[in-house]
Design a protein around this motif. Structure first.
Motif, mmCIF file in Angstrom:
data_model
loop_
_atom_site.group_PDB
_atom_site.id
_atom_site.type_symbol
_atom_site.label_atom_id
_atom_site.label_comp_id
_atom_site.label_asym_id
_atom_site.label_seq_id
_atom_site.Cartn_x
_atom_site.Cartn_y
_atom_site.Cartn_z
ATOM 1 N N PHE A 77 7.031 56.370 7.755
ATOM 2 C CA PHE A 77 8.311 57.025 7.925
ATOM 3 C C PHE A 77 8.871 56.714 9.295
ATOM 4 O O PHE A 77 8.140 56.687 10.285
ATOM 5 C CB PHE A 77 8.172 58.545 7.755
ATOM 6 C CG PHE A 77 7.714 58.926 6.387
ATOM 7 C CD1 PHE A 77 8.604 59.019 5.346
ATOM 8 C CD2 PHE A 77 6.376 59.165 6.122
ATOM 9 C CE1 PHE A 77 8.190 59.363 4.070
ATOM 10 C CE2 PHE A 77 5.942 59.506 4.859
ATOM 11 C CZ PHE A 77 6.858 59.611 3.834
ATOM 12 N N ALA A 78 10.171 56.488 9.347
ATOM 13 C CA ALA A 78 10.834 56.251 10.620
ATOM 14 C C ALA A 78 10.855 57.560 11.401
ATOM 15 O O ALA A 78 10.846 58.645 10.825
ATOM 16 C CB ALA A 78 12.250 55.756 10.381
ATOM 17 N N THR A 79 10.902 57.441 12.704
ATOM 18 C CA THR A 79 10.984 58.622 13.539
ATOM 19 C C THR A 79 12.331 59.293 13.284
ATOM 20 O O THR A 79 13.374 58.630 13.327
ATOM 21 C CB THR A 79 10.869 58.234 15.019
ATOM 22 O OG1 THR A 79 9.671 57.494 15.195
ATOM 23 C CG2 THR A 79 10.864 59.451 15.913
ATOM 24 N N PRO A 80 12.329 60.588 12.998
ATOM 25 C CA PRO A 80 13.592 61.260 12.697
ATOM 26 C C PRO A 80 14.492 61.331 13.929
ATOM 27 O O PRO A 80 14.003 61.354 15.055
ATOM 28 C CB PRO A 80 13.168 62.658 12.249
ATOM 29 C CG PRO A 80 11.812 62.850 12.802
ATOM 30 C CD PRO A 80 11.196 61.484 12.932
ATOM 31 N N PRO A 81 15.818 61.341 13.724
ATOM 32 C CA PRO A 81 16.728 61.475 14.858
ATOM 33 C C PRO A 81 16.428 62.759 15.619
ATOM 34 O O PRO A 81 16.094 63.778 15.033
ATOM 35 C CB PRO A 81 18.112 61.544 14.218
ATOM 36 C CG PRO A 81 17.929 60.973 12.859
ATOM 37 C CD PRO A 81 16.509 61.236 12.466
ATOM 38 N N ALA A 83 13.987 63.062 17.750
ATOM 39 C CA ALA A 83 12.580 63.116 18.151
ATOM 40 C C ALA A 83 12.471 62.722 19.614
ATOM 41 O O ALA A 83 13.406 62.194 20.219
ATOM 42 C CB ALA A 83 11.742 62.201 17.281
ATOM 43 N N ASP A 86 13.723 59.261 20.886
ATOM 44 C CA ASP A 86 15.066 58.847 20.511
ATOM 45 C C ASP A 86 15.997 59.093 21.690
ATOM 46 O O ASP A 86 16.187 60.221 22.120
ATOM 47 C CB ASP A 86 15.533 59.644 19.287
ATOM 48 C CG ASP A 86 16.884 59.163 18.776
ATOM 49 O OD1 ASP A 86 17.278 58.039 19.145
ATOM 50 O OD2 ASP A 86 17.510 59.909 18.023
ATOM 51 N N ARG A 90 24.193 61.766 20.902
ATOM 52 C CA ARG A 90 24.458 62.585 19.723
ATOM 53 C C ARG A 90 25.959 62.689 19.501
ATOM 54 O O ARG A 90 26.721 62.998 20.417
ATOM 55 C CB ARG A 90 23.902 64.001 19.901
ATOM 56 C CG ARG A 90 22.431 64.026 20.052
ATOM 57 C CD ARG A 90 21.819 63.972 18.652
ATOM 58 N NE ARG A 90 20.603 63.214 18.700
ATOM 59 C CZ ARG A 90 20.417 62.058 18.074
ATOM 60 N NH1 ARG A 90 21.323 61.525 17.341
ATOM 61 N NH2 ARG A 90 19.291 61.418 18.169
ATOM 62 N N ARG A 93 28.909 64.151 12.646
ATOM 63 C CA ARG A 93 29.060 63.241 11.513
ATOM 64 C C ARG A 93 30.508 62.802 11.321
ATOM 65 O O ARG A 93 30.769 61.727 10.827
ATOM 66 C CB ARG A 93 28.559 63.907 10.240
ATOM 67 C CG ARG A 93 27.089 64.096 10.243
ATOM 68 C CD ARG A 93 26.631 64.714 8.975
ATOM 69 N NE ARG A 93 25.211 65.007 9.084
ATOM 70 C CZ ARG A 93 24.505 65.519 8.128
ATOM 71 N NH1 ARG A 93 25.060 65.819 6.982
ATOM 72 N NH2 ARG A 93 23.223 65.759 8.302
#
Length: 106
Positions: A77-81, A83, A86, A90, A93
Motif C-alpha cells: 500500500f502506498a503511504t496515505p496522504p 503521513a 509526506d 495541502r 479538493r
C-alpha cells in the motif's frame, strides 16, 4: 511512555480454516477465502484449487487452499496522504484556499 520492546508480541498467524481436516465443503472453502460461488468454481476450473468428489459432494482440499493463499502476492500500500514522510502542500479538493467563503473578498 512506550512499552519495552520485549513486551511487544508479533502478530498472530492467521487462523487455520480447517485444523486437522483434509477436505472442506464448498461453503467452508468460500468462507475461508472470502470469495463467492462463481470465484471459487472459477479457481477450481482453472486448476488453482483441487477438489474431490465424495458421494454427491464436492470437497475442496485444505492443502490446495493453503497453497493458493501462500502463492498470492503480498499487498503493498502506498503511504496515505498526510503521513509523516509526506511533504506535499495541502489543498482542498475543490482548489483554492481552505475555509474561504465564496463571494467574499480576500
Amino acid at each position: 511512555m512506550p512499552p519495552p520492546e520485549q513486551d511487544i508480541l508479533p502478530p498472530a498467524p492467521p487462523a487455520d480454516p480447517a485444523p486437522g481436516r483434509l477436505l472442506l465443503s464448498v461453503a467452508e472453502a468460500r468462507a475461508a477465502l472470502g470469495v463467492g460461488h462463481t470465484t471459487l468454481y472459477g479457481l477450481l476450473a482453472r486448476g488453482e484449487l483441487q477438489a474431490r468428489r465424495l458421494g454427491g459432494r464436492t470437497l475442496v482440499e485444505a492443502t490446495s487452499l493453503r497453497a493458493l493463499v501462500a502463492a498470492l502476492p503480498v499487498a503493498r500500500f502506498a503511504t496515505p496522504p498526510g503521513a509523516a514522510n509526506d511533504s506535499s502542500p495541502r489543498t482542498s479538493r475543490r482548489g483554492g484556499r481552505r475555509g474561504a467563503i465564496r463571494g467574499t473578498p480576500s
